[in-house]
Design a protein around this motif. Structure first.
Motif, PDB file in Angstrom:
ATOM      1  N   GLY A  21       0.804  -1.212   0.000  1.00 12.52           N
ATOM      2  CA  GLY A  21       0.000   0.000   0.000  1.00 12.52           C
ATOM      3  C   GLY A  21       0.836   1.260   0.000  1.00 12.52           C
ATOM      4  O   GLY A  21       0.432   2.275  -0.550  1.00 12.52           O
ATOM      5  N   SER A 289       5.920   8.452  -3.836  1.00 15.45           N
ATOM      6  CA  SER A 289       4.650   8.518  -4.556  1.00 15.45           C
ATOM      7  C   SER A 289       4.540   7.283  -5.437  1.00 15.45           C
ATOM      8  O   SER A 289       5.403   7.053  -6.287  1.00 15.45           O
ATOM      9  CB  SER A 289       4.571   9.783  -5.416  1.00 15.45           C
ATOM     10  OG  SER A 289       4.436  10.941  -4.625  1.00 15.45           O
ATOM     11  N   LEU A 298      -6.849   3.413  -8.790  1.00 14.86           N
ATOM     12  CA  LEU A 298      -6.511   3.809  -7.428  1.00 14.86           C
ATOM     13  C   LEU A 298      -7.624   4.686  -6.864  1.00 14.86           C
ATOM     14  O   LEU A 298      -7.871   5.785  -7.358  1.00 14.86           O
ATOM     15  CB  LEU A 298      -5.175   4.562  -7.405  1.00 14.86           C
ATOM     16  CG  LEU A 298      -4.540   4.780  -6.038  1.00 14.86           C
ATOM     17  CD1 LEU A 298      -4.245   3.448  -5.367  1.00 14.86           C
ATOM     18  CD2 LEU A 298      -3.251   5.582  -6.180  1.00 14.86           C
ATOM     19  N   THR A 338      -7.334  -3.132  -5.584  1.00  9.06           N
ATOM     20  CA  THR A 338      -6.337  -2.432  -6.395  1.00  9.06           C
ATOM     21  C   THR A 338      -5.550  -3.394  -7.255  1.00  9.06           C
ATOM     22  O   THR A 338      -5.231  -3.104  -8.413  1.00  9.06           O
ATOM     23  CB  THR A 338      -5.376  -1.634  -5.486  1.00  9.06           C
ATOM     24  OG1 THR A 338      -6.128  -0.674  -4.740  1.00  9.06           O
ATOM     25  CG2 THR A 338      -4.330  -0.907  -6.315  1.00  9.06           C
ATOM     26  N   SER A 546       1.850   5.742   5.668  1.00  9.97           N
ATOM     27  CA  SER A 546       1.126   6.083   4.452  1.00  9.97           C
ATOM     28  C   SER A 546       0.090   7.133   4.809  1.00  9.97           C
ATOM     29  O   SER A 546      -0.476   7.116   5.905  1.00  9.97           O
ATOM     30  CB  SER A 546       0.449   4.830   3.876  1.00  9.97           C
ATOM     31  OG  SER A 546      -0.368   5.161   2.789  1.00  9.97           O
ATOM     32  N   SER A 549      -4.395   8.747  -0.603  1.00  7.23           N
ATOM     33  CA  SER A 549      -4.151   8.873  -2.034  1.00  7.23           C
ATOM     34  C   SER A 549      -5.083   9.919  -2.622  1.00  7.23           C
ATOM     35  O   SER A 549      -6.208  10.117  -2.154  1.00  7.23           O
ATOM     36  CB  SER A 549      -4.369   7.523  -2.736  1.00  7.23           C
ATOM     37  OG  SER A 549      -5.704   7.085  -2.551  1.00  7.23           O
ATOM     38  N   GLN A 554      -0.554   7.419  -4.590  1.00  9.61           N
ATOM     39  CA  GLN A 554      -0.514   6.938  -3.201  1.00  9.61           C
ATOM     40  C   GLN A 554       0.734   7.505  -2.523  1.00  9.61           C
ATOM     41  O   GLN A 554       1.847   7.355  -3.030  1.00  9.61           O
ATOM     42  CB  GLN A 554      -0.460   5.413  -3.173  1.00  9.61           C
ATOM     43  CG  GLN A 554      -0.204   4.810  -1.801  1.00  9.61           C
ATOM     44  CD  GLN A 554      -1.414   4.917  -0.888  1.00  9.61           C
ATOM     45  OE1 GLN A 554      -2.513   4.574  -1.283  1.00  9.61           O
ATOM     46  NE2 GLN A 554      -1.198   5.391   0.327  1.00  9.61           N
ATOM     47  N   SER A 556       3.418   8.174   0.773  1.00 10.69           N
ATOM     48  CA  SER A 556       3.968   7.642   2.016  1.00 10.69           C
ATOM     49  C   SER A 556       5.296   8.321   2.307  1.00 10.69           C
ATOM     50  O   SER A 556       5.890   8.957   1.427  1.00 10.69           O
ATOM     51  CB  SER A 556       4.159   6.122   1.938  1.00 10.69           C
ATOM     52  OG  SER A 556       5.133   5.799   0.978  1.00 10.69           O
TER      53      SER A 556
END
Length: 567
Positions: A21, A289, A298, A338, A546, A549, A554, A556
């Protein structure tokens, strides 16, 4: 069912989910050194103009190595500055080992503020029948074009003396120099088709084949990485205060590994991974990213937690691994959805989950994740009497938790364990035990055996939480953690301080303690440790979070806290 296996499976399952993730990470090597806290000399790699749009990997250092060394001298304690300088010099020497080059004599006088390396293509001639030869490009900025030209002339003069037959090729106004026979290095090693060029007064280029540099020059006009939509999208989301950048084209990497269907970009959920490396007084921060290949793959999500979950109050401060978050069930469902469009990643996740369940008859998604719909915390802590650590898992109970926990007890019984109440101070706990025979010395030659109840795991209810542990000692520490918990630990607070809030929870590792355990489970880490030892030997802790998104990206962050700065 051994609870130790239960914890091993659970930790691996949670790590798979969190890492998939959040993405991943990779470490990169004004006048005041402290200005590095604001980032490198440039916010983005200028050498990206030479890198093809579909290049699998590009890694850039956006600051002169001398500024990194000066910064390390400023922030390091006085007693450790000599050691810090020696280690940096060792890295420079190791990178040039076997080249007959000396950093301060040959490179330092003209080296600029950017060093960019790229894997430009998995195979230069794209003909696998004659073998695979990847294309490598190294682009270095120069602050003295004349000195850099003199450097190259001296290098090639030495090759001529050694018998090399040089080729001088003018290509679109740029002079390429290479040898039509292997270039000897230190009299033993050889670099076939090494090619060099100086472009204008700005860049010195190195390639492992003339075609690599010809393509690089062509890319300046059209088709370079700056024309990639996902690359530009990544730059918009990553911090400007960076000293390094890594960009990975995931479909191109998979294609290079032989998965030809991965070249169809829009059929895959993840298009690229970008990592920006920043610096602060405590260590390094990697801002990542993970970018989807198309808008449908996503789902936009907002971070769920504005502060660390209170379940961490049951993990002792001695825990050298801590994972905490909210709603494992939802997280699993998001990851599963996903990955449905990517067969390779979906199979990898499913195989990982299945392999964890071979030793006992339960399903992680159904029997664990499904009822953990609130807070959870998972910890590892040392044992004084053995090398294997203890585990603690804390989960907030949902409306279906009691039935699910009773099912785990039933499975334990089916696998031959005794399940019953055990006293622990004023708390009753449920233990999974098995009778074993243990030899006892009686001072005579004959053996005496006795029966002993071996505790494989325990669990109990405290308020809204169910606590599982791999031993009575571990659950006793969990119940008595109170003010001496990971939640109140200064080390933990320092480790998560640079990470943004709100977020989706934390992964926290005390690196020096957990490294030997991870290497036993994942042998590939021994190779990583060998390569990155000058850096990893100073990592005190690693923390990851994280934070949702948006716009198909996404986000983190990973924080590497370095021990040689504060200790």
């Amino acid at each position: 069912m051994k609870l130790r296996l239960f914890f091993s499976a659970l930790i691996a399952g949670v790590l798979v989910l969190l890492l998939l993730g959040a993405g991943g990470f990779y470490w990169l090597i004004s006048n005041s050194p402290l200005n590095l806290l604001k980032g490198g000399a440039t916010s983005n790699p200028t050498a990206a103009i030479f890198v093809p749009k579909q290049a699998p990997v590009m890694v850039s250092l956006l600051v002169n190595p001398e500024r990194l060394e000066a910064f390390s001298q400023v922030v390091a304690p006085v007693t450790q500055r000599l050691r810090s300088r020696a280690e940096l010099n060792q890295i420079k020497e190791s990178l040039l080992a076997g080249t007959d080059l000396e950093y301060y004599r040959d490179i330092h006088p003209w080296l600029g503020d950017e060093i960019t390396w790229a894997l430009t293509t998995p195979d230069i001639d794209r003909n696998r029948e004659n073998g695979v030869q990847p294309g490598y490009l190294l682009a270095v900025t120069t602050n003295d074009a004349e000195r850099s030209r003199q450097f190259l002339e001296l290098f090639w003069q030495k090759q001529t003396v050694a018998g090399a037959n040089l080729v001088f090729e003018q290509y679109k106004g740029v002079k390429l120099i290479y040898s039509n026979q292997p270039v000897l290095v230190s009299g033993t090693k050889s670099l076939t088709n090494l090619t060099t060029a100086v472009v204008g007064d700005r860049f010195v280029l190195f390639g492992n084949h003339p075609k690599v540099l010809r393509d690089a020059i062509n890319n300046v006009q059209v088709g370079n990485l700056n024309n990639s939509r996902q690359y530009q999208q990544a730059l918009e989301k990553l911090t400007d205060q960076k000293i390094g950048l890594t960009f990975v084209n995931l479909p191109a990497v998979k294609a290079g590994l032989g998965n030809n269907d991965s070249t169809i970009e829009n059929s895959k959920p993840f298009g690229s991974l970008a990592i920006a490396l920043g610096i602060n007084r405590q260590g390094l921060i990697a801002d990542t990213s993970l970018i989807s290949a198309n808008q449908e793959n996503l789902t936009a999500t907002s971070p769920a937690l504005s502060q660390p979950v209170t379940a961490l109050q049951y993990l002792p401060s001695s825990s050298f691994l801590g994972i905490a978050g909210n709603d494992l069930n939802q997280f699993w469902n998001q990851i599963s959805a996903t990955l449905k469009t990517d067969n390779t990643l979906s199979q990898l996740l499913n195989q990982s989950i299945v392999s964890l369940q071979k030793s006992w008859e339960i399903s992680l998604p159904q029997d664990i994740f499904s009822w953990v719909q609130g807070e959870y915390a998972l910890g590892m802590l040392p044992r004084s009497d053995r090398s294997e650590p203890d585990w603690i898992f804390v989960a907030e109970k949902s409306h279906v938790a009691d039935e699910a926990i009773a099912h785990l007890d039933t499975v334990a019984k089916q696998q031959g364990f005794n399940v019953g109440l055990l006293p622990l101070d004023n708390q009753s706990i449920i233990g999974w035990t098995k009778l074993i025979t243990v030899p006892v010395s009686n001072g005579k030659t004959q053996k005496v055996m006795k029966l002993e109840a071996q505790v494989e795991g325990v669990h109990t209810n405290v308020g809204k939480y169910e606590i599982f542990a791999s031993s009575v000692e571990a659950i006793d520490q969990a119940l008595k953690a109170s003010d001496n918990s990971l939640l109140n630990s200064e080390k933990f607070k320092q480790a998560i301080a640079p990470l943004p809030q709100p977020n989706d929870g934390y992964v926290y590792l005390q690196w020096q303690n957990i490294e030997p355990i991870l290497e036993r489970q994942l042998p590939i880490l021994k190779v990583v440790d060998l390569i990155g030892k000058p850096f990893l030997s100073h990592v005190r802790s690693l923390s990851l979070s994280s934070y949702g998104s948006e716009n198909n990206v996404q986000h983190s962050k990973i924080f590497f806290q370095l021990s040689n700065i504060n200790d």
